[in-house]
Write an enzyme that holds these catalytic residues in place. Structure first.
Site, mmCIF file in Angstrom:
data_model
loop_
_atom_site.group_PDB
_atom_site.id
_atom_site.type_symbol
_atom_site.label_atom_id
_atom_site.label_comp_id
_atom_site.label_asym_id
_atom_site.label_seq_id
_atom_site.Cartn_x
_atom_site.Cartn_y
_atom_site.Cartn_z
ATOM 1 N N LYS A 28 8.918 -29.528 -11.425
ATOM 2 C CA LYS A 28 9.714 -28.154 -10.974
ATOM 3 C C LYS A 28 9.702 -26.932 -11.684
ATOM 4 O O LYS A 28 10.021 -27.069 -13.171
ATOM 5 C CB LYS A 28 11.429 -28.435 -10.391
ATOM 6 C CG LYS A 28 11.066 -29.067 -9.263
ATOM 7 C CD LYS A 28 10.487 -28.773 -7.957
ATOM 8 C CE LYS A 28 11.348 -27.696 -7.341
ATOM 9 N NZ LYS A 28 12.536 -28.504 -6.747
ATOM 10 N N SER B 262 14.044 -28.352 -13.318
ATOM 11 C CA SER B 262 14.823 -29.383 -12.713
ATOM 12 C C SER B 262 15.453 -30.444 -13.771
ATOM 13 O O SER B 262 14.435 -30.966 -14.287
ATOM 14 C CB SER B 262 14.193 -29.847 -11.551
ATOM 15 O OG SER B 262 14.981 -31.123 -11.326
ATOM 16 N N GLU C 230 16.216 -16.156 -6.877
ATOM 17 C CA GLU C 230 17.199 -17.005 -5.858
ATOM 18 C C GLU C 230 18.562 -16.293 -6.204
ATOM 19 O O GLU C 230 19.382 -16.202 -5.059
ATOM 20 C CB GLU C 230 17.189 -18.452 -6.064
ATOM 21 C CG GLU C 230 15.871 -19.076 -5.417
ATOM 22 C CD GLU C 230 15.679 -20.489 -5.824
ATOM 23 O OE1 GLU C 230 15.648 -21.361 -4.977
ATOM 24 O OE2 GLU C 230 15.907 -20.657 -6.866
ATOM 25 N N HIS D 83 6.378 -11.711 11.874
ATOM 26 C CA HIS D 83 6.881 -13.032 12.017
ATOM 27 C C HIS D 83 6.498 -14.107 11.177
ATOM 28 O O HIS D 83 6.356 -15.341 11.450
ATOM 29 C CB HIS D 83 6.284 -13.468 13.357
ATOM 30 C CG HIS D 83 6.474 -12.384 14.515
ATOM 31 N ND1 HIS D 83 7.624 -12.182 15.316
ATOM 32 C CD2 HIS D 83 5.541 -11.339 15.021
ATOM 33 C CE1 HIS D 83 7.581 -11.199 16.081
ATOM 34 N NE2 HIS D 83 6.257 -10.845 15.824
#
Ligand code: ARG
Length: 482
Positions: free
Chosen positions: A303, A297, A310, A176
């Site tokens: 970033k 970024s 991804e 979980h």
């Protein structure tokens, strides 16, 4: 698009067949194909990718026709030489593909006739594009599966290396997405190994079932020529000959199986990608993805985005989509070949391309992964991940498990209040919880000990992880050659 005359009469064309009417089948037509329809029905834009398989299939077919007394040796020699020359043009990128010639098969055949003259027109004896294309796709997928397996093996090797290096690295294991019990990072890597290893098996299995020769099935019913299908099969490296001509030209279940195996691989990749993205986040900081696999970024200077995992995660969607396309494409098709099947290629090709790219990405990324051992250990220590072992200890002290569970629950509550780990509670505090608790509890609570105690086949103890790595290497060594 209106061509009523197509189906109306059977009189021979009174005017020359011109315009976009395909030379290969234009004999029956009065009027040229509508320009849009020619575009709409053409597949050469994408099936030209099959040229090498198409040529290999044609050479084998011509060789078989010759051995069967259907072509003369000299004719075969001319055809083979012509096809080899066409192959060289295709390899060099100088072949001129024509939409008017519809597909890869007719483009190559027409080039052959242009090159060697009338003899080229004999190649299509005892063959249809229906058994031809079914053969081409099988040959293509066979090669692709072999190459994908080489890439998979590289990735699997990288996973075992990493698992071995981090066999004793403690991290929290999750259920979980909550810290559950401590595990070793090596054990986690070997879980990934098993997932991908099964994907490899599924691809091998697909290859075994698809390596069957359709040629000889003709358009649907076979051929009246005395062909030798076993010979063609042998020449092309097929294990056997398709039993039924209708099935051979029409089913694409092998392509669906390939996409299903590919979709599962991508689903596994998406899970791995998700963990990499999480672990690479500032909040987790379990791993560091090498700069080469990240981008910045344009706005936020701090970033470093995990673009590669991804994108892999995102690309799983298209492969699952291709599986849906193919399986729906096949649904409800009557026997035998239908033009619907031309739609099999783009999903198939994109599946291959996506798998190759993602395997390349992960194959490169995994060996470069930097593991933050201290951070993972801290997360394991702070997550009460030794609570189960504490309860098991109480059971060994003679306390029933349900009672032990609630005693440990109270201990965790106390530790949360005190903002400390279980092992930081004093022996007096433990004694209040239950008098049977002794100093021995501190050994049990030691995270190192918790991990080492899972010392059985399939367990997370470093000793077991190292043994599992050795077995994994042996499995890779013993695998079927690609
Ligand atoms: N381009 C076709 C395909 O990809 C080849 C087979 C065409 N056969 C036919 N009868 N029109 O399926």
């Amino acid at each position: 698009m209106s061509n009523e005359s197509h189906s109306a009469d059977h009189t021979p064309p009174t005017r020359p067949v011109t315009g976009l009417t395909n030379q290969s089948w234009g004999g029956r037509f009065d009027a040229p194909t509508d320009a849009f329809v020619a575009e709409f029905t053409a597949s050469v834009g994408f099936d030209q990718r099959l040229y090498a398989e198409d040529i290999a299939g044609s050479i084998a077919h011509a060789t078989m026709l010759t051995a069967s007394g259907i072509l003369l040796e000299a004719e075969c020699a001319e055809i083979v030489a012509g096809l080899n020359a066409i192959q060289a043009d295709c390899d060099a990128g100088t072949f001129r593909w024509s939409v008017a010639l519809e597909d890869v098969h007719m483009n190559i055949e027409s080039a052959l006739v242009a090159r060697i003259g009338a003899v080229g027109k004999k190649l299509h004896t005892a063959r249809s594009r229906n058994d031809q294309v079914a053969t081409d796709i099988r040959l293509y997928l066979r090669t692709q599966i072999d190459q994908l397996c080489v890439q998979i093996d590289r990735l699997l090797g990288g996973l075992v290396d990493l698992a071995e290096r981090e066999a004793a690295t403690v991290m929290p294991g999750f259920t979980h997405l909550q810290a559950a019990q401590p595990i070793t990072f090596g054990h986690h890597m070997l879980a990934w190994f098993e997932m991908i290893y099964r994907d490899r098996d599924r691809l091998r299995d697909t290859r075994r079932r698809l390596n069957v020769l359709p040629l000889g099935a003709g358009a649907l019913a076979g051929t009246s020529f005395p062909i030798q299908r076993e010979l063609t099969a042998r020449l092309l490296g097929f294990d056997s000959v398709a039993e039924n001509s209708l099935d051979a030209v029409s089913d694409r279940d092998f392509a669906i199986e390939f996409c299903a195996a590919g979709a599962l691989l991508m689903v596994h990749f998406s899970r791995i990608a998700e963990e990499l993205v999480l672990w690479n986040s500032q909040q987790f900081s379990f791993v560091d993805l090498a700069d080469a696999f990240c981008t910045g970024s344009s706005m936020m200077p701090q970033k470093k985005n995990p673009d590669v995992p991804e994108l892999v995660r995102g690309k799983s969607g298209r492969v699952v989509g291709h599986l849906m396309s193919l399986i729906t494409l096949m649904k409800g098709q009557p026997l035998a070949y239908n033009k619907d099947n031309q739609e099999d290629k783009e999903p198939l090709f994109d599946t291959v391309d996506t798998l190759r790219a993602c395997l390349r990405a992960f194959g490169d990324l995994i060996p470069s992964l930097e593991v933050n051992r201290a951070r993972m250990r801290e997360a394991a220590e702070n997550g009460f991940t030794n609570a189960t072992d504490f309860a098991d200890y109480l059971v060994r002290q003679g306390i029933p498990f349900r009672d032990a569970h609630s005693i440990v629950g109270a201990a965790v509550r106390l530790a949360i209040e005190k903002k400390c780990r279980l092992a930081a509670l004093s022996i007096d505090e433990f004694k209040v919880l239950h008098p049977a608790i002794t100093d021995g509890v501190y050994t049990i609570l030691d995270i190192e000990q918790v991990v080492a105690a899972r010392d059985h086949l399939g367990g997370t103890a470093p000793r077991q992880v190292r043994a599992a790595c050795a077995r994994a290497r042996e499995r890779l060594r013993q695998r079927q050659p690609a």
